[in-house]
Write a protein that holds these residues in place. Structure first.
Motif, PDB file in Angstrom:
ATOM      1  N   PHE A  39     -31.553  -1.271 -51.918  1.00  5.47           N
ATOM      2  CA  PHE A  39     -30.345  -0.506 -52.231  1.00  5.47           C
ATOM      3  C   PHE A  39     -30.597   0.424 -53.414  1.00  5.47           C
ATOM      4  O   PHE A  39     -30.204   1.605 -53.395  1.00  5.47           O
ATOM      5  CB  PHE A  39     -29.192  -1.452 -52.547  1.00  5.47           C
ATOM      6  N   GLN A  42     -32.211   3.476 -52.561  1.00  2.00           N
ATOM      7  CA  GLN A  42     -31.426   4.253 -51.600  1.00  2.00           C
ATOM      8  C   GLN A  42     -31.900   4.071 -50.159  1.00  2.00           C
ATOM      9  O   GLN A  42     -31.723   4.952 -49.326  1.00  2.00           O
ATOM     10  CB  GLN A  42     -31.422   5.745 -51.990  1.00  2.00           C
ATOM     11  N   ARG A  43     -32.459   2.907 -49.880  1.00  2.00           N
ATOM     12  CA  ARG A  43     -32.857   2.574 -48.518  1.00  2.00           C
ATOM     13  C   ARG A  43     -31.724   1.745 -47.914  1.00  2.00           C
ATOM     14  O   ARG A  43     -31.857   0.545 -47.650  1.00  2.00           O
ATOM     15  CB  ARG A  43     -34.181   1.815 -48.509  1.00  2.00           C
ATOM     16  N   TYR A  44     -30.607   2.387 -47.700  1.00  2.00           N
ATOM     17  CA  TYR A  44     -29.374   1.695 -47.372  1.00  2.00           C
ATOM     18  C   TYR A  44     -29.401   0.929 -46.040  1.00  2.00           C
ATOM     19  O   TYR A  44     -28.907  -0.205 -45.979  1.00  2.00           O
ATOM     20  CB  TYR A  44     -28.200   2.671 -47.415  1.00  2.00           C
ATOM     21  N   ALA A  47     -31.367  -2.207 -46.537  1.00  2.00           N
ATOM     22  CA  ALA A  47     -30.646  -3.065 -47.482  1.00  2.00           C
ATOM     23  C   ALA A  47     -29.542  -3.826 -46.774  1.00  2.00           C
ATOM     24  O   ALA A  47     -29.347  -5.028 -46.998  1.00  2.00           O
ATOM     25  CB  ALA A  47     -30.069  -2.229 -48.620  1.00  2.00           C
ATOM     26  N   VAL A  48     -28.815  -3.145 -45.896  1.00  2.00           N
ATOM     27  CA  VAL A  48     -27.736  -3.784 -45.148  1.00  2.00           C
ATOM     28  C   VAL A  48     -28.282  -4.887 -44.249  1.00  2.00           C
ATOM     29  O   VAL A  48     -27.760  -6.008 -44.217  1.00  2.00           O
ATOM     30  CB  VAL A  48     -26.964  -2.737 -44.311  1.00  2.00           C
ATOM     31  N   SER A 145     -30.507   5.720 -40.645  1.00  2.00           N
ATOM     32  CA  SER A 145     -30.236   6.506 -41.850  1.00  2.00           C
ATOM     33  C   SER A 145     -29.030   7.425 -41.699  1.00  2.00           C
ATOM     34  O   SER A 145     -28.473   7.895 -42.700  1.00  2.00           O
ATOM     35  CB  SER A 145     -31.464   7.331 -42.234  1.00  2.00           C
ATOM     36  N   ASP A 149     -24.342   4.290 -44.729  1.00  2.00           N
ATOM     37  CA  ASP A 149     -24.347   5.023 -45.991  1.00  2.00           C
ATOM     38  C   ASP A 149     -24.293   4.067 -47.184  1.00  2.00           C
ATOM     39  O   ASP A 149     -24.271   2.844 -47.028  1.00  2.00           O
ATOM     40  CB  ASP A 149     -23.178   6.008 -46.051  1.00  2.00           C
ATOM     41  N   GLU A 150     -24.238   4.618 -48.368  1.00  2.00           N
ATOM     42  CA  GLU A 150     -24.242   3.822 -49.599  1.00  2.00           C
ATOM     43  C   GLU A 150     -23.033   2.899 -49.681  1.00  2.00           C
ATOM     44  O   GLU A 150     -23.145   1.735 -50.090  1.00  2.00           O
ATOM     45  CB  GLU A 150     -24.262   4.746 -50.817  1.00  2.00           C
ATOM     46  N   SER A 151     -21.874   3.402 -49.282  1.00  2.00           N
ATOM     47  CA  SER A 151     -20.655   2.598 -49.371  1.00  2.00           C
ATOM     48  C   SER A 151     -20.741   1.350 -48.496  1.00  2.00           C
ATOM     49  O   SER A 151     -20.381   0.249 -48.935  1.00  2.00           O
ATOM     50  CB  SER A 151     -19.449   3.455 -48.952  1.00  2.00           C
ATOM     51  N   ALA A 153     -23.477  -0.131 -47.425  1.00  2.00           N
ATOM     52  CA  ALA A 153     -24.508  -1.000 -47.983  1.00  2.00           C
ATOM     53  C   ALA A 153     -23.991  -1.767 -49.197  1.00  2.00           C
ATOM     54  O   ALA A 153     -24.238  -2.971 -49.342  1.00  2.00           O
ATOM     55  CB  ALA A 153     -25.737  -0.182 -48.354  1.00  2.00           C
ATOM     56  N   LYS A 154     -23.256  -1.092 -50.056  1.00  2.00           N
ATOM     57  CA  LYS A 154     -22.721  -1.732 -51.261  1.00  2.00           C
ATOM     58  C   LYS A 154     -21.761  -2.850 -50.893  1.00  2.00           C
ATOM     59  O   LYS A 154     -21.779  -3.936 -51.497  1.00  2.00           O
ATOM     60  CB  LYS A 154     -22.012  -0.696 -52.129  1.00  2.00           C
TER      61      LYS A 154
END
Length: 228
Positions: A39, A42-44, A47-48, A145, A149-151, A153-154
């Protein structure tokens, strides 16, 4: 390495069950730490998917505890089937969201184990989407990809971190679970709740567990009758 893994499917001792629970907990934390590294880079999508694998490992502990009360070969077989099922292990991933929406008592979390719920399949699909390209819908190419997205994944990483908090499981914990919960397994819901409460109090008396922010009897929503 052998061509096929020889998966164990028989009875486990209480000690072996506790060892399995601790191994799953340790691996869940390893996976979520790896997911955090991805994460931060930025390898979302990856990471997920790793965070979801961590959620699945965390889910093994409840299945293994229940395995200790399997009363016959059929029940034991079903427990091992759940242990190796992705969707049986990830059912608790909606727990933090339920808490955020106000759930505080056991009955308010029944959506987690609802057999009609689609949340286990949704999370498993997301894991696949994070790892693989695929042709979906009307011949649409799904690219990790471009989908995750980042959201997203977070959010999933946060759930994995909550579920993988460190706790040591012991042989004694399993002994107490079998002693209190085992006899009530085929009984009424209220009897099962009382059995789980008695297990908790026995654990507490031996210093193996502590009350949380919400008293356990209040969580079970039977405080008056349980404390008599």
């Amino acid at each position: 390495m052998a061509k096929g893994l020889q998966q164990f499917k028989n009875h486990l001792s209480y000690s072996q069950i506790a060892d399995g629970m601790n191994a799953a907990c340790d691996n869940a934390r390893r996976l979520v730490e790896d997911a955090q590294i991805l994460f931060d880079s930025q390898r979302y999508p990856s990471a997920v998917s790793l965070a979801i694998l961590s959620i699945e490992e965390s889910g093994k502990t409840a299945i293994l505890r229940e395995m200790a009360t399997a009363q016959d070969g059929k029940a034991l077989k079903a427990a091992w089937r759940s242990y190796r099922s992705h969707t049986k292990k990830n059912v608790a991933w909606i727990l933090p969201d339920l808490v955020r929406n106000g759930a505080r008592k056991l009955d308010e979390f029944d959506q987690i184990s609802n057999p009609q719920g689609d949340h286990p399949e949704l999370l498993d699909n997301l894991k696949q989407i994070g790892f693989y390209t695929d042709c979906l819908g009307q011949a649409h190419w799904s690219v990790p990809s471009e989908v995750i997205d980042e959201s997203t994944a977070k959010s999933i990483l946060s759930v994995a971190q909550i579920l993988s908090k460190k706790r040591i499981h012991t042989e004694r914990e399993i002994e107490l679970w079998v002693a209190h919960v085992g006899p009530a397994k085929q009984s009424t819901l209220e009897r099962q709740k009382k059995a789980v409460y008695d297990w908790f109090k026995a654990m507490e008396a031996e210093g193996l567990i502590e009350e949380g922010e919400i008293p356990f009897a209040e969580f079970l929503d039977c405080q008056e009758s349980y404390n008599q």
